[in-house]
Design an enzyme around this catalytic site. Sequence first.
Site, PDB file in Angstrom:
ATOM      1  N   ALA A 110       0.867  -1.174   0.000  1.00  0.00           N
ATOM      2  CA  ALA A 110       0.000   0.000   0.000  1.00  0.00           C
ATOM      3  C   ALA A 110       0.910   1.233   0.000  1.00  0.00           C
ATOM      4  O   ALA A 110       2.075   1.153   0.386  1.00  0.00           O
ATOM      5  CB  ALA A 110      -0.894  -0.015   1.227  1.00  0.00           C
ATOM      6  N   GLY A 136       0.874  -5.046   1.023  1.00  0.00           N
ATOM      7  CA  GLY A 136      -0.273  -5.140   0.130  1.00  0.00           C
ATOM      8  C   GLY A 136       0.064  -5.806  -1.200  1.00  0.00           C
ATOM      9  O   GLY A 136      -0.805  -6.399  -1.837  1.00  0.00           O
ATOM     10  N   GLU A 184      -0.242  -9.377  -0.558  1.00  0.00           N
ATOM     11  CA  GLU A 184      -1.670  -9.658  -0.365  1.00  0.00           C
ATOM     12  C   GLU A 184      -2.412  -9.677  -1.696  1.00  0.00           C
ATOM     13  O   GLU A 184      -3.293 -10.514  -1.915  1.00  0.00           O
ATOM     14  CB  GLU A 184      -2.266  -8.618   0.595  1.00  0.00           C
ATOM     15  CG  GLU A 184      -1.716  -8.781   2.008  1.00  0.00           C
ATOM     16  CD  GLU A 184      -2.076  -7.631   2.937  1.00  0.00           C
ATOM     17  OE1 GLU A 184      -1.863  -6.455   2.556  1.00  0.00           O
ATOM     18  OE2 GLU A 184      -2.577  -7.894   4.044  1.00  0.00           O
ATOM     19  N   GLU A 228       4.699  -4.934   7.358  1.00  0.00           N
ATOM     20  CA  GLU A 228       3.907  -3.891   8.029  1.00  0.00           C
ATOM     21  C   GLU A 228       4.371  -3.628   9.456  1.00  0.00           C
ATOM     22  O   GLU A 228       4.328  -2.507   9.949  1.00  0.00           O
ATOM     23  CB  GLU A 228       2.416  -4.274   8.039  1.00  0.00           C
ATOM     24  CG  GLU A 228       1.728  -4.152   6.684  1.00  0.00           C
ATOM     25  CD  GLU A 228       1.829  -5.420   5.841  1.00  0.00           C
ATOM     26  OE1 GLU A 228       2.647  -6.311   6.153  1.00  0.00           O
ATOM     27  OE2 GLU A 228       1.068  -5.513   4.859  1.00  0.00           O
TER      28      GLU A 228
END
Length: 261
Positions: free
Chosen positions: A69, A112, A115, A135
């Site tokens: 992200a 992300g 993911e 993260e």
Amino acid sequence: GAQYEYLIVETKGEKNNVGLIQLNRPKALNALCAGLMGELGQVLDDLESDPNIGCIVLTGSGKAFAAGADIKEMEKKEFSDVYSSNFLNNWTRLADTRKPVIAAVNGFALGGGCEVAMMCDIIYASEQAQFGQPEILLGTIPGAGGTQRLTAAIGKSKTMELVLTGNKMSAQDAEKAGLVSKVFPRDQLVDEAIKTAEKIAGLSSIIVAMAKEAVSASFETTLREGLHFEKRLFHQTFATKDQKEGMNAFVEKREAKFTDS
Ligand code: CAA
């Protein structure tokens, strides 16, 4: 076709039945900003409604599949912002895709990015690919399925190690652990993904969708429910012309001609 700021979209394969989506924000290592994820949702809508497309390949660019992200976009957000806007909820669009999606992970697949790869149905990786959920190093935790899908893919101990340390996992280790199905030299990765996608796209789209739905159910339900669901879908394949054609072609020792019906 439509022009995108953060993506390159092409059709591939001899029959143009494969949709290739390339994440194209290489300067930021394909950090998954809101604009990029919005465009990805639009492209998936387009490819899903295009009857010529039977399978999708998602890849990155430069040294990254996606480095997560967008941290610069997230840095200043407050709890009230992310909660109220249900931040990242739109990412489920990829996981909800009914057509099969192959991730061709060319480089970093972190946070992300990892993911997003795990929302795809098959993961191929280049020898240089690296996976991880870093993260924790940023003072947060995975927020788009990392704690759940990674555990399903590689088990508790390896997932805990990645999620609690933020360490990266090589393509070779990811293959050994079962996260990745095949590893290729970098220059062959996307071609190999397209080859597999072409094979899938050449089969019955209706039966392919049922097979994907049945396997996907195993991640969301109990064994008993999942087996029941599988059996129902298996029975339903007998309501299709493609099941008649597929089995008849085998018996007659000829190639099946599926009509997606
Ligand atoms: N968000 C925003 N920008 C990013 C980014 C990210 N996730 N990852 C890399 N970039 C940017 C860098 O800021 C840098 O930009 P500038 O040139 O403007 O400084 C550019 O991409 C190149 O990155 P680096 O200089 O850091 O490249 P490197 O080769 O030295 O390092 C890396 C590569 C190890 C992948 C490093 O970039 C990195 O650690 N990135 C962050 C990885 C990460 O923490 N991802 C998780 C994000 S949180 C998340 O995803 C939450 C979730 O669960 C959904």
